[in-house]
Structures are given as structure tokens and as C-alpha cells.
Scaffold this active site. Structure first.
Site, PDB file in Angstrom:
ATOM      1  N   HIS A   8       0.856  -1.194   0.000  1.00 28.38           N
ATOM      2  CA  HIS A   8       0.000   0.000   0.000  1.00 28.38           C
ATOM      3  C   HIS A   8       0.894   1.247   0.000  1.00 28.38           C
ATOM      4  CE1 HIS A   8      -3.431   2.496   0.607  1.00 28.38           C
ATOM      5  NE2 HIS A   8      -3.742   2.219   1.852  1.00 28.38           N
TER       6      HIS A   8
ATOM      7  N   HIS B  65      -2.052  -2.156  -9.685  1.00 32.11           N
ATOM      8  CA  HIS B  65      -3.017  -1.528  -8.775  1.00 32.11           C
ATOM      9  C   HIS B  65      -4.268  -2.388  -8.740  1.00 32.11           C
ATOM     10  CE1 HIS B  65      -5.592   1.518  -6.954  1.00 32.11           C
ATOM     11  NE2 HIS B  65      -4.469   2.117  -6.594  1.00 32.11           N
TER      12      HIS B  65
ATOM     13  N   ASP C 271       2.926   5.612  -6.573  1.00 30.18           N
ATOM     14  CA  ASP C 271       4.177   5.485  -5.805  1.00 30.18           C
ATOM     15  C   ASP C 271       5.409   5.413  -6.679  1.00 30.18           C
ATOM     16  OD1 ASP C 271       2.116   3.546  -3.839  1.00 30.18           O
ATOM     17  OD2 ASP C 271       3.128   5.334  -3.088  1.00 30.18           O
TER      18      ASP C 271
END
Ligand code: SDX
Length: 425
Positions: free
Chosen positions: A266, A307, A365
Site C-alpha cells: 500500500h 493496482h 508510488d
């Protein structure tokens, strides 16, 4: 709710079970299965891949199209036109602030940025080598010791003050986690600075120097916070909602969200991306790592890729890549080796059938860590930055849940253990 219905036929059950189907303002319809427990059935959906846990008006994601809307506004429009605090106001109130509301909200946040001096003592107990996320989740949870007794979760005004306090104090606490690790004195927030400028001042300023924050880096930091502000019912936001559904103290609920965000699957992925790019070390090694990512027998995964919802480009990653270019150019490190490896890795992966077939694209990210590193933020602080950005989303979902009719979250299970047996004594 709509009159659409679903029919569920189950072997061994005479009549089909009729279930209501609800339509959202956009996105998939949902099938209301809440009556199934009364008919002796649970649904089974590990990881909640097909489960809508709640109704919400805050954020919409279309994973196939790579669309992210906050109260209907596309993330790329927000990133280009408004500030992080404007976005906080939008998430909390449903509309962007007008000039008067903007000034009032910024002032409210500004005058809640200090933390109780007692909080300083909590840091005295942490080893200097503590991971900043360990410190952040501890001191945010500790805020519940300072704001609990006369806090009524059912009072909208109390919930508004909680939201303002936690949004305002998160950057102060985040910077304190960094300062404790480097053995420098904590810096107090300055009331004449903007939100992101203040954060960078509390991070890198010292009592020995006059404040000196680059406006370009402050703007980049503000946009990075904005890009992380909310993301529908992700793991950490769902954790905050579940904790909040029991009526727990909201600061404790936010601490539970920080704990969930810490994981590398995450919010911890941004830290893992930098470690991975450093491990790859040179463009000539990229192919080897791509092969490892594709190898089912190797647990290695390309961090910053893939994702649960996006099966297209994460729109935040696209904006983040542009910021990356701007910041590295501004800092004169446009030839940053890690950025060069990241760009080449992205190009190779996006041309590889393994990634194409599984719709694995860079996520939020993938580039954020390169920018944060260029700004001078250590990798161990990356998920703390993510937490600071995600705070408005967490508290907006907490407030939305408490302002509507809700029940304590209590999932069931498919039990595969021993049936009743007797102890042989
Ligand atoms: C965030 O939910 C949110 O909204 C989160 C977030 C937010 O803003 O709150 O967007 C923030 O958490 C972004 C994601 C950050 N995590 C990473 O970058 C870690 C690397 N990515 C993965 O671990 C993975 O992609 C997940 C955890 C993000 C998604 O996992 P899923 O949806 O459970 O997908 P999966 O594990 O079932 O993978 C499907 C297939 C598998 O292969 P097959 O078994 O089908 O052959 O894709 C493969 C996986 O092995 N796969 C990857 C991969 N991600 C998935 N293979 C290599 N590298 C990867 N990164």
C-alpha cells in the site's frame, strides 16, 4: 434506491432469492446482499475485490479509464489549478472554497498547526533509529489522550474541529519524526508560511538559520500532498472507516489508517520503489529484474507497478512524472540516475506482454519517491509524506460515515476449522 432486481438461484433452494440492485451516479451497479444472512448464506469475497462497503459522495475511480475524481473534479485539473488545502476543503465540504472560505479555512488550519508541548516528551522514548512511521502512528494515536473527554463524535461541529486539527497537526508531527531521527531540535510552525512551505521549513530549517524554502519545491510538495489526498475505499481508508464504525476516538482511527498505509503493498511502496531502483543500480540490470518480476517462483514484484483498481495509467502517476521532470530540472539533477532507470524501467515494462496482459501500469508510488529524494527527504519518510497527504481523505470518510446512518463493520467468514468436538480428559 432503484427498482432493479437480481435473481440468485442456489442448488437446493426452491425459490430464487431476489436481491435489490442499486445504481450510483456513475460506475458499476451494486447488488444488495445484506438479506442473505437471513436466508442462511454469506457472500465470499477475500480482499473485497467485488465488494462495495458503503455509499460515498467523495471520490470516484474508473480503473479501466484511469479516471480519478474528487467530488467530480478530475485529479489532473485539481493538481493544475488549486492547492492542497483547497482540495482538503473540497473533500470535507463537497465544493471548492470561494475566496472568503479559502481565507478562513487557511487561517483555521494555520492556527491549529502547533501540538501540545507534552507531545515532545513522547519522542524522548523513541530510539533515534525508530522508523518514522512507527513514531507517527504512535504520536497520532497519542492525540486521543489530549482530545477525548468532551469529544462527541455525533456532533458535526466537533467532527469539523477534529478534521481541522488533524489536517493541521499532521505535518508538524511528520517533521518531528524526521527531526528526532537526525537529532535536531523540533521547529515550530510559522504562521506566515503556506502549508507545504511550513512543512519543508519544519523539516529542514534549524534555529540557527533564517527560513529558506524554495518556492518551486514548496509548490511541488503541495501538489504531492494533493495527489495523495484521497482514493476511495483503499485499504487504509477502509481501516479508518472500520475503526470509526465502533465509535472509537477519531485520532485513534487515523492512527489505525497510518498503520494500514505502512505496508509495502500500500503506501509503503514509495519507499520500496527507491530501494528497488537503487538495487537495480544500472539500466543494464533492468531486464534481469523484469524477468524476476515475471517469475512466478520469485516473490519479487516491481514496486510502484500495478493496482487493485487501475487497469490503466494511474492519473496521479502521470502528474507525478511531470513534477519529477520539473523538480529535477530545477535542482539541476535532470540526469538523476534513479530517474533515468525509472523511465527506462517504465518503458520496458509497458512494452512487455506480461505487464500488458495483466494491465500493470505505474501507480502513484512509482515517481513520488524520486521527487521526494531529490527534495532531500529520506526514503524512510516517504510513507509519512503519504500519510500527511492522505489525512484529509481519511477524516472526510470518517466524517461522511458518522454523518449518515451506519452500523459497526463486522464481516463474517467461511469457516474451515474443526466442527464441535469433545476434550478427551
Ligand atoms: C497504493 O487501493 C488503493 O487505492 C491504493 C493506493 C491509494 O492511493 O490508496 O492507490 C496506493 O497502494 C498503490 C499500490 C502500491 N503498491 C505497489 O506498488 C506494490 C506492487 N504492486 C502489487 O503488489 C500489486 O499490484 C497490488 C498490491 C498493488 C495490487 O494487487 P492485486 O490487485 O491483489 O493484484 P494481484 O496481486 O492479484 O496481481 C494480479 C497479477 C498477478 O499475476 P498472476 O497471478 O495473475 O499471474 O499481476 C501480478 C501478480 O503476480 N502483479 C505483479 C505486480 N502487481 C501485480 N507482478 C509484478 N510486479 C507487480 N508490481
Amino acid at each position: 434506491m432503484s427498482e432493479k432486481k437480481a435473481q440468485l438461484t442456489i442448488d437446493g433452494v426452491d425459490k430464487p432469492i431476489e436481491l435489490p440492485v442499486y445504481e450510483g451516479s456513475t460506475g458499476p451497479d451494486v447488488i444488495d446482499v445484506s438479506s442473505l444472512v437471513g436466508q442462511g448464506f454469506f457472500t465470499y469475497d477475500p480482499g473485497f475485490m467485488s465488494t462495495a462497503s458503503c455509499e460515498s459522495d467523495i471520490t470516484f475511480i474508473d480503473g479501466d479509464k484511469g479516471v480519478l475524481l474528487h467530488r467530480g473534479y478530475p485529479i489532473e485539473q485539481l493538481a493544475a489549478n488549486v492547492s492542497f488545502l483547497d482540495t482538503c476543503f473540497l473533500l470535507l465540504n463537497g465544493e471548492l472554497p470561494d475566496a472568503t472560505e479559502k481565507g478562513e479555512f487557511e487561517n483555521t488550519i494555520r492556527y491549529h498547526t502547533m501540538v501540545d508541548e507534552q507531545i515532545h516528551n513522547f519522542f524522548k522514548g523513541f530510539p533515534r533509529t525508530s522508523h518514522p512511521m512507527a513514531m507517527l502512528l504512535s504520536v497520532v494515536g497519542a492525540l486521543s489522550a489530549f482530545y477525548h473527554d468532551n469529544l462527541d463524535n455525533d456532533n458535526p461541529e466537533h467532527r469539523k474541529i477534529v478534521a481541522h486539527r488533524i489536517i493541521a497537526k499532521m505535518p508538524t508531527l511528520a517533521a518531528m519524526c524526521y527531526k528526532h531521527g537526525v537529532g535536531q531540535p523540533f521547529m515550530y510552525p510559522q504562521n506566515d508560511m503556506g502549508f507545504a512551505e511550513n512543512f519543508l521549513h519544519m523539516m529542514f530549517g534549524t534555529p540557527c538559520d533564517a527560513p529558506n524554502v524554495s518556492p518551486i519545491l514548496a509548490k511541488a510538495m503541495d501538489t504531492i500532498f494533493l495527489l495523495h489526498a484521497d482514493h476511495e475505499q483503499n485499504a487504509s481508508t477502509s481501516t479508518v472507516r472500520l475503526a470509526g464504525s465502533s465509535g472509537a476516538n477519531p485520532y485513534a482511527c487515523i492512527a489505525s489508517g497510518i498503520a494500514a498505509l505502512w505496508g509495502p503493498a500500500h503506501g509503503g511502496a514509495n519507499e520500496a520503489v527507491l530501494a528497488q531502483l537503487a538495487e537495480i543500480g544500472d539500466e543494464k540490470n533492468i531486464e534481469e529484474y523484469i524477468l524476476r518480476a515475471k517469475d512466478k517462483d520469485d516473490p519479487f514484484r516491481l514496486m510502484g507497478f500495478g493496482h487493485r483498481v487501475y487497469k490503466n495509467f494511474d492519473p496521479r502517476a502521470t502528474v507525478m512524472r511531470e513534477i519529477c521532470n520539473e523538480v529535477l530540472d530545477d535542482l539541476g539533477v535532470e540526469d538523476d540516475p534513479l530517474f533515468r532507470i525509472a523511465r527506462k524501467l517504465e518503458k520496458i515494462a509497458l512494452e512487455d506482454d506480461y505487464f500488458i496482459d495483466r494491465k500493470l501500469y505505474p501507480n502513484v508510488d512509482f515517481y513520488s519517491g524520486i521527487i521526494l529524494k531529490a527534495i532531500g527527504i529520506p526514503t524512510s519518510m516517504f510513507t509519512v509524506i503519504f500519510s500527511t497527504g492522505r489525512t484529509p481523505g481519511w477524516i472526510a470518510h470518517w466524517d461522511e460515515m458518522l454523518s449518515s446512518s451506519f452500523r459497526i463493520g463486522r464481516p463474517r467468514q467461511l469457516y474451515k476449522g474443526h466442527t464441535k468436538r469433545t476434550i478427551k480428559v
